[in-house]
Design a protein around this motif. Sequence first.
Motif, mmCIF file in Angstrom:
data_model
loop_
_atom_site.group_PDB
_atom_site.id
_atom_site.type_symbol
_atom_site.label_atom_id
_atom_site.label_comp_id
_atom_site.label_asym_id
_atom_site.label_seq_id
_atom_site.Cartn_x
_atom_site.Cartn_y
_atom_site.Cartn_z
ATOM 1 N N SER A 4 22.147 61.993 73.850
ATOM 2 C CA SER A 4 22.694 61.503 75.119
ATOM 3 C C SER A 4 21.592 61.162 76.106
ATOM 4 O O SER A 4 21.846 60.531 77.127
ATOM 5 N N GLU A 5 20.362 61.603 75.810
ATOM 6 C CA GLU A 5 19.212 61.288 76.643
ATOM 7 C C GLU A 5 18.048 60.932 75.727
ATOM 8 O O GLU A 5 17.968 61.412 74.603
ATOM 9 N N ILE A 161 7.911 54.852 84.044
ATOM 10 C CA ILE A 161 8.633 55.589 82.998
ATOM 11 C C ILE A 161 10.000 56.032 83.504
ATOM 12 O O ILE A 161 11.001 55.970 82.770
ATOM 13 N N GLU A 162 10.070 56.445 84.752
ATOM 14 C CA GLU A 162 11.361 56.826 85.339
ATOM 15 C C GLU A 162 12.321 55.631 85.326
ATOM 16 O O GLU A 162 13.504 55.782 84.988
ATOM 17 N N ALA A 163 11.826 54.451 85.651
ATOM 18 C CA ALA A 163 12.658 53.236 85.605
ATOM 19 C C ALA A 163 13.111 52.961 84.172
ATOM 20 O O ALA A 163 14.257 52.553 83.939
ATOM 21 N N TRP A 164 12.226 53.205 83.215
ATOM 22 C CA TRP A 164 12.599 53.012 81.810
ATOM 23 C C TRP A 164 13.734 53.967 81.424
ATOM 24 O O TRP A 164 14.680 53.566 80.750
ATOM 25 N N VAL A 165 13.646 55.240 81.842
ATOM 26 C CA VAL A 165 14.695 56.226 81.537
ATOM 27 C C VAL A 165 16.024 55.765 82.133
ATOM 28 O O VAL A 165 17.069 55.804 81.466
ATOM 29 N N THR A 166 16.005 55.316 83.382
ATOM 30 C CA THR A 166 17.219 54.826 84.044
ATOM 31 C C THR A 166 17.818 53.665 83.255
ATOM 32 O O THR A 166 19.033 53.621 83.024
ATOM 33 N N ASP A 171 21.652 51.225 79.244
ATOM 34 C CA ASP A 171 21.807 50.507 77.979
ATOM 35 C C ASP A 171 22.545 51.308 76.921
ATOM 36 O O ASP A 171 22.948 50.776 75.884
ATOM 37 N N ASN A 172 22.701 52.605 77.137
ATOM 38 C CA ASN A 172 23.339 53.494 76.163
ATOM 39 C C ASN A 172 24.451 54.315 76.813
ATOM 40 O O ASN A 172 24.476 55.542 76.693
ATOM 41 N N PRO A 173 25.414 53.646 77.485
ATOM 42 C CA PRO A 173 26.448 54.399 78.229
ATOM 43 C C PRO A 173 27.365 55.222 77.333
ATOM 44 O O PRO A 173 27.877 56.252 77.752
#
Length: 176
Positions: A4-5, A161-166, A171-173
């Motif tokens: 999920s993450e 990297i934080e923007a990538w995680v967001t 992209d994976n709801p």
Amino acid sequence: MQRSEPNIVVTGTPGVGKTTHCEVLAERTGLRHLSVNQVVKDKGAHEGWDDEFQSWVVDEDKLLDAMEDDAQKGGCIIDWHACDLFPERWVDLVVVLRTDSTVLYDRLKARKYPEAKLQENLDSEIMEVLLQEARDSYSEQIVVELQSNDSDQMESNVDRIEAWVTQWKKDNPDRQ
């Protein structure tokens, strides 16, 4: 089991700022900082102590066994100086931190590294060993090289990297 993450590997020569990056990222993203050095110590995933290099000799099989459940759950920021042993199925992003050799020398000297260990790490950084290892082990789409010479670059790296995680979460709801 779908995660999920995302899992992120932050790698690079000792002294490039991996732990600092990981601690700030964990605080800002809610992901878990998983220090491989700590796992090695806590879970006994080693074959003993190397006096010359002042470090544990890692048993990679024991290490992977000790980390597998966390990696499968997701949400890990894996902090270590190598990355090629982690199965690609565990990894969503590989961040290779790089530092100028003069900056790295000063950082490692301040840590009082033995001369052999200091030289080996400088040579590794100059020869881009860990960057090449990441490129050889993972899809080029998930490997990113970032400079880590000062606090401004670190802050910029963490923002990126934080923007990538967001974005990964958007992209994976269906995994949330």
